[in-house]
Design a protein around this motif. Structure first.
Motif, short mmCIF file in Angstrom:
data_model
loop_
_atom_site.label_atom_id
_atom_site.label_comp_id
_atom_site.label_asym_id
_atom_site.label_seq_id
_atom_site.Cartn_x
_atom_site.Cartn_y
_atom_site.Cartn_z
N ASP A 22 25.31 -107.73 27.68
CA ASP A 22 24.36 -106.66 27.41
C ASP A 22 23.64 -106.17 28.65
N GLU A 23 23.59 -106.96 29.70
CA GLU A 23 22.85 -106.53 30.88
C GLU A 23 23.62 -105.52 31.71
N GLN A 24 24.93 -105.43 31.49
CA GLN A 24 25.75 -104.57 32.33
C GLN A 24 25.99 -103.23 31.66
N THR A 25 25.02 -102.38 31.73
CA THR A 25 25.16 -101.05 31.15
C THR A 25 25.51 -100.06 32.24
N PRO A 26 26.06 -98.91 31.91
CA PRO A 26 26.49 -97.96 32.93
C PRO A 26 25.36 -97.54 33.86
N LYS A 27 25.61 -97.62 35.14
CA LYS A 27 24.59 -97.22 36.10
C LYS A 27 24.44 -95.71 36.12
N GLY A 28 23.23 -95.26 36.43
CA GLY A 28 23.00 -93.83 36.52
C GLY A 28 22.41 -93.25 35.25
N GLY A 29 22.66 -93.88 34.10
CA GLY A 29 22.07 -93.39 32.87
C GLY A 29 22.77 -92.16 32.36
N LYS A 82 31.31 -97.39 35.28
CA LYS A 82 30.70 -96.93 34.04
C LYS A 82 31.56 -97.33 32.84
N LEU A 83 32.86 -97.11 32.95
CA LEU A 83 33.76 -97.40 31.84
C LEU A 83 34.02 -98.90 31.67
N ASP A 84 34.06 -99.61 32.77
CA ASP A 84 34.37 -101.05 32.70
C ASP A 84 33.20 -101.88 32.21
N SER A 85 31.96 -101.40 32.42
CA SER A 85 30.80 -102.25 32.19
C SER A 85 30.17 -102.10 30.82
N VAL A 86 30.32 -100.94 30.17
CA VAL A 86 29.66 -100.75 28.88
C VAL A 86 30.32 -101.66 27.83
N PRO A 87 29.53 -102.37 27.01
CA PRO A 87 30.12 -103.29 26.04
C PRO A 87 31.06 -102.63 25.03
N ILE A 88 30.71 -101.43 24.52
CA ILE A 88 31.52 -100.78 23.50
C ILE A 88 31.85 -99.36 23.97
N THR A 91 28.91 -87.36 32.62
CA THR A 91 29.24 -86.25 31.74
C THR A 91 29.54 -86.70 30.32
N SER A 92 29.75 -87.99 30.10
CA SER A 92 29.95 -88.44 28.74
C SER A 92 28.64 -88.84 28.11
N ARG A 93 28.67 -89.11 26.82
CA ARG A 93 27.44 -89.34 26.08
C ARG A 93 27.20 -90.83 25.86
N VAL A 94 26.07 -91.30 26.30
CA VAL A 94 25.68 -92.68 26.05
C VAL A 94 24.88 -92.69 24.76
N LEU A 95 25.41 -93.30 23.71
CA LEU A 95 24.76 -93.28 22.42
C LEU A 95 23.71 -94.38 22.31
N SER A 96 23.86 -95.44 23.05
CA SER A 96 22.88 -96.50 23.13
C SER A 96 23.20 -97.27 24.40
N SER A 97 22.40 -98.29 24.71
CA SER A 97 22.67 -99.05 25.92
C SER A 97 23.97 -99.83 25.83
N ARG A 98 24.53 -99.95 24.62
CA ARG A 98 25.74 -100.73 24.44
C ARG A 98 26.96 -99.90 24.08
N VAL A 99 26.79 -98.61 23.76
CA VAL A 99 27.89 -97.80 23.26
C VAL A 99 28.05 -96.54 24.10
N LEU A 100 29.28 -96.28 24.51
CA LEU A 100 29.61 -95.04 25.21
C LEU A 100 30.66 -94.31 24.40
N TYR A 101 30.36 -93.08 23.98
CA TYR A 101 31.32 -92.25 23.26
C TYR A 101 31.90 -91.23 24.23
N GLN A 102 33.23 -91.13 24.27
CA GLN A 102 33.85 -90.16 25.16
C GLN A 102 35.15 -89.63 24.55
#
Length: 384
Positions: A95-102, A142-148, A107-118
């Motif tokens: 959980d600590e490894q979320t995409p850097k930069g926020g 960014k893609l490698d670190s997000v949990p989901i 350009t993709s959408r971060v739906l929560s600190s744990r989920v990236l939708y693209q």
């Protein structure tokens, strides 16, 4: 899960909170707030009811397969929501490894600190942009670190070889770190022409859930719920007539469209719901299965911001020629019309002119990311 009828179960669809910017396209919301599953989608219901910890063991990646309108995206987001609130991520130390930069820097959408939708098409676009800007390390991290990661509509990058190779590597890296990826695709990746073997092999080892259009009791339950929402005074006989007349492969979106068609007919004729109104909706739904050149022209005009009448005229303005050529390319790709028939629909142009326009678009789509994305979005809309 909640029982909707003896043979149909349902559950409320959830989704992670959405942070979006103005330039992000909307994620289509489900037609109904519940997902109904009978025998045709029993596996999907079981997966959504199963403990998250069990899913993680067999779902790297999870692949959702089905035609447009069967609920792939809604189900992917529902599962990502359930998984994002699970304590399993804390136990795994991910959980600590979320995409850097926020979310404001990607350009993709971060739906929560744990989920990236693209959407897959956005992955390909961002991949190309990262190469041009020499920013691949940040893109990969960014893609490698997000949990989901939810990767939507994989089939739309079937013609983008380099992006596919990169995605295969990212999926492999995520699996090695125990991170979950949910992929949606219109067909099994092995059946999609143009998808590279490396990517296909990375999408199939996990859990595959095939979604089917609702049938039997599920279909009748959904129709009844939609009828109550739009036409609460409907008689059971009219509901049965609609159910019997609609094509067997109708999706929930088609159900809603048919019911709205009935409501419109009743308002226009100032009559209560009757068999004539239902039959009108059935005929409209049946005719919608084949795509007309007019529908393609209208869709292209709206997408590119031009007038459909100009596309059928002799105008040589660059934006009109571009739109007209794209419409011809789509007509050739999505219909059985001949080159001569397509030319007739665009102001009587001969077949050699149509062929030249199609070949020109084929060349342009390889380099023009925006036009490729527009073409993909138009095809997706016309196919639903």
């Amino acid at each position: 899960m909640v029982a909707s009828s003896p043979n149909v179960n349902s559950f409320a669809l959830e989704r992670p909170s959405l942070r979006r910017r103005r330039r992000d396209s909307e994620i289509v919301r489900p037609i109904v707030p519940l997902f109904y599953c009978g025998d045709e989608n029993r596996l999907a219901g079981y997966v959504c009811e199963n403990p998250i910890e069990t899913l993680l063991e067999i779902s790297r990646p999870m692949l959702l397969v089905g035609q447009p309108g069967t609920g792939k995206t809604a189900l992917a987001l529902h599962l990502s929501k359930r998984m994002s609130i699970s304590n399993v991520w804390d136990a795994m130390g991910l959980d600590e490894q979320t995409p850097k930069g926020g979310p404001t820097e990607v350009t993709s959408r971060v739906l929560s600190s744990r989920v990236l939708y693209q959407p897959a098409i956005d992955f390909a676009r961002e991949f190309a942009s990262s190469i041009d800007s020499k920013d691949m390390p940040r893109f990969r991290e960014k893609l490698d670190s997000v949990p989901i990661l939810v990767l939507d509509d994989l089939h739309l990058i079937a013609d983008k070889g380099p992006a596919q190779e990169e995605l295969a590597q990212r999926l492999e890296a995520r699996d090695a770190e125990g991170r979950l990826t949910i992929v949606t695709c219109r067909r099994l990746p092995s059946e999609v022409r143009g998808l590279r073997p490396a990517l296909v092999s990375r999408t199939l080892p996990g859990l595959t859930v095939t979604l089917q259009p609702p049938s039997g009791d599920t279909r009748r339950t959904i129709l009844r719920e939609l009828m109550l929402a739009h036409l609460p005074e409907v008689e059971p006989e009219m509901l049965s007539l609609l159910d019997a007349g609609l094509p067997v492969d109708c999706t929930v979106r088609s159900f809603e469209s048919a019911i709205k068609q009935i409501a419109l007919w009743c308002r226009m004729h100032d009559q209560p719901i009757c068999s004539e109104a239902v039959q009108s909706a059935i005929e409209t739904a049946g005719g919608a299965q084949s795509i007309s050149i007019k529908a393609i022209t209208t869709a292209v005009a709206r997408q590119l911001g031009v007038k459909s009448t100009d596309m059928r005229s002799g105008s040589r303005r660059q934006n009109i020629v571009r739109a007209r050529s794209l419409a011809m390319w789509l007509a050739r790709k999505m219909t059985e019309f001949s080159l001569t028939q397509i030319g007739d629909a665009f102001g009587g142009r001969d077949h050699s002119t149509v062929l030249h326009a199609i070949r020109k678009i084929d060349e342009t789509l390889n380099d023009d990311v925006l036009l490729r994305r527009s073409a993909d979005q138009i095809m997706e809309k016309l196919s639903t």
